[in-house]
Design an enzyme around this catalytic site. Sequence first.
Site, PDB file in Angstrom:
ATOM      1  N   LYS A 190       0.834  -1.338   0.083  1.00 35.03           N
ATOM      2  CA  LYS A 190       0.013   0.083  -0.142  1.00 35.03           C
ATOM      3  C   LYS A 190       0.884   1.245   0.166  1.00 35.03           C
ATOM      4  O   LYS A 190       1.843   1.250   0.561  1.00 35.03           O
ATOM      5  CB  LYS A 190      -0.738  -0.028   1.288  1.00 35.03           C
ATOM      6  CG  LYS A 190      -1.602   1.441   1.348  1.00 35.03           C
ATOM      7  CD  LYS A 190      -2.592   1.337   2.707  1.00 35.03           C
ATOM      8  CE  LYS A 190      -3.143   2.685   2.981  1.00 35.03           C
ATOM      9  NZ  LYS A 190      -3.690   2.916   4.335  1.00 35.03           N
ATOM     10  N   GLU A 235      -8.280  11.575  12.721  1.00 35.01           N
ATOM     11  CA  GLU A 235      -7.645  10.443  12.887  1.00 35.01           C
ATOM     12  C   GLU A 235      -6.622  10.810  14.306  1.00 35.01           C
ATOM     13  O   GLU A 235      -5.982  11.706  14.237  1.00 35.01           O
ATOM     14  CB  GLU A 235      -6.941  10.183  11.889  1.00 35.01           C
ATOM     15  CG  GLU A 235      -5.972   8.920  12.241  1.00 35.01           C
ATOM     16  CD  GLU A 235      -6.008   7.943  10.870  1.00 35.01           C
ATOM     17  OE1 GLU A 235      -5.482   7.129  10.890  1.00 35.01           O
ATOM     18  OE2 GLU A 235      -6.347   8.515   9.813  1.00 35.01           O
TER      19      GLU A 235
END
Length: 464
Positions: A190, A235
């Site tokens: 990723k 986050e």
Amino acid sequence: MTGRPGAQCAAEVATATLSRVPPTVRTLTATTRAIADPGALQAYLPAGDTWTAWLRRGEGVVGLGEALRFETDSIHEADAWWAEVCRTLTHTSDVAPGYGVGPLAFGSFAFDPETSAARSVLVVPRVVVGRRAGAGWITAVDGEPDLPPPGEPFGAAPDVTWRTGALAPEAWEAAVAAAVTRIRAGELGKVVLARDVAGTAAQPIDVRQVLARLAGGYPSTWAFHVDGLVGATPELLVRRERGLATSRVLAGTIRRHGEQSDEVALAQALAESSKDLAEHEYAVASVADALAPFCSGMNVPDQPYVLKLPNVMHLASDVTGVCDRGDDAAGRGASALALAAALHPSAAVCGTPTVSALGLIRALEQLDRGRYAGPVGWIDSSGDGEWGIALRCGRVSGRTVQVFAGCGIVADSEPEAELAETRAKLVPMVAEAMPEVKDEGRVYTFRLRKGIPFTPDPAFKGGK
């Protein structure tokens, strides 16, 4: 997980880095007093940008002025500097120790200090005003803890002309396609690719208004301002509070369309998306791997939940751990800032393996992220604190602003869909203009929303 440098305990980090910390640190004297509920903390912010803030759901802390400032290229070095400040600190208080009480250091750190022109910074405010659960307090450094009067009224919402950033949309889509090719070839699992848009206002931008708009429109996020970087991140990189470490991992996104009838179907589609689940799994694994050396026990959820924000949904997992007490005399173990250093960069903003993903970011983005996607937050004198990932944010300087957004790229990613996701994530900082952005190669203009500063606007359709 492979590719991440091994974590060091806080004592080792301090020993390794104190030699690079300035040999003399001014001794501080701080006083904390309880006050009546101060109400909306934004009201106390002065004009200009010599203030810091960390706000969520009407609570948090704001800092006024600067007593000390430390610029660096290393989170570990900043942690060691703050430990040295606290070693000689004198603090008296009539408030019980707890969240945000006492002298604080607010910080913002570069995502990739090896390649960025941006410096990381810790700021110790002269005055901190805090609010939690209806209680208020004020801390003054080298002065009396008197509640300041409200700041000047916010400036008018400016007209901002926006233009394409480092890469035009088509070029950024090509970068995504190149990343997918590398992932499918097995070079990495990723990578997170970011893009930017840049704006110029007719008059200096009042950052206080931007913060108030974000805090009111996105109350479930952490709204922040440190040294010109302002945003509202969903986050939480790490919170350390009374021996417990918590990290909220967000990875995997779907855009909401405003129709209530679609909510269940959208949430189910996100929860069953193999692409988004794979992206999320990488992010959770990187956080668990980084926290493990600092914790005696951990809880890592088997499955994510769906977190709803105004115009996007995310797959979310809350990873928790019991912090080791450490070998230092105080038995405090790794500080919140040391934990943030161990976690950064997580797979949520970089990719995996870390070294491979960071190399691909440097090759493809053609963008200096600066302090975007780096740790941002605060730490107290006991080592507790909250650090978020600087997302949904922009760098403001006078009349100019640079806004960022990124996406996790995996083998199943489609460039056009990823570009659409960045447009959704840019919404909070550019208000409701993004639906009008069809060709960012052109110059376009819009007016920022003019709402009541402290009241969420029900028409607001922003996102993460």
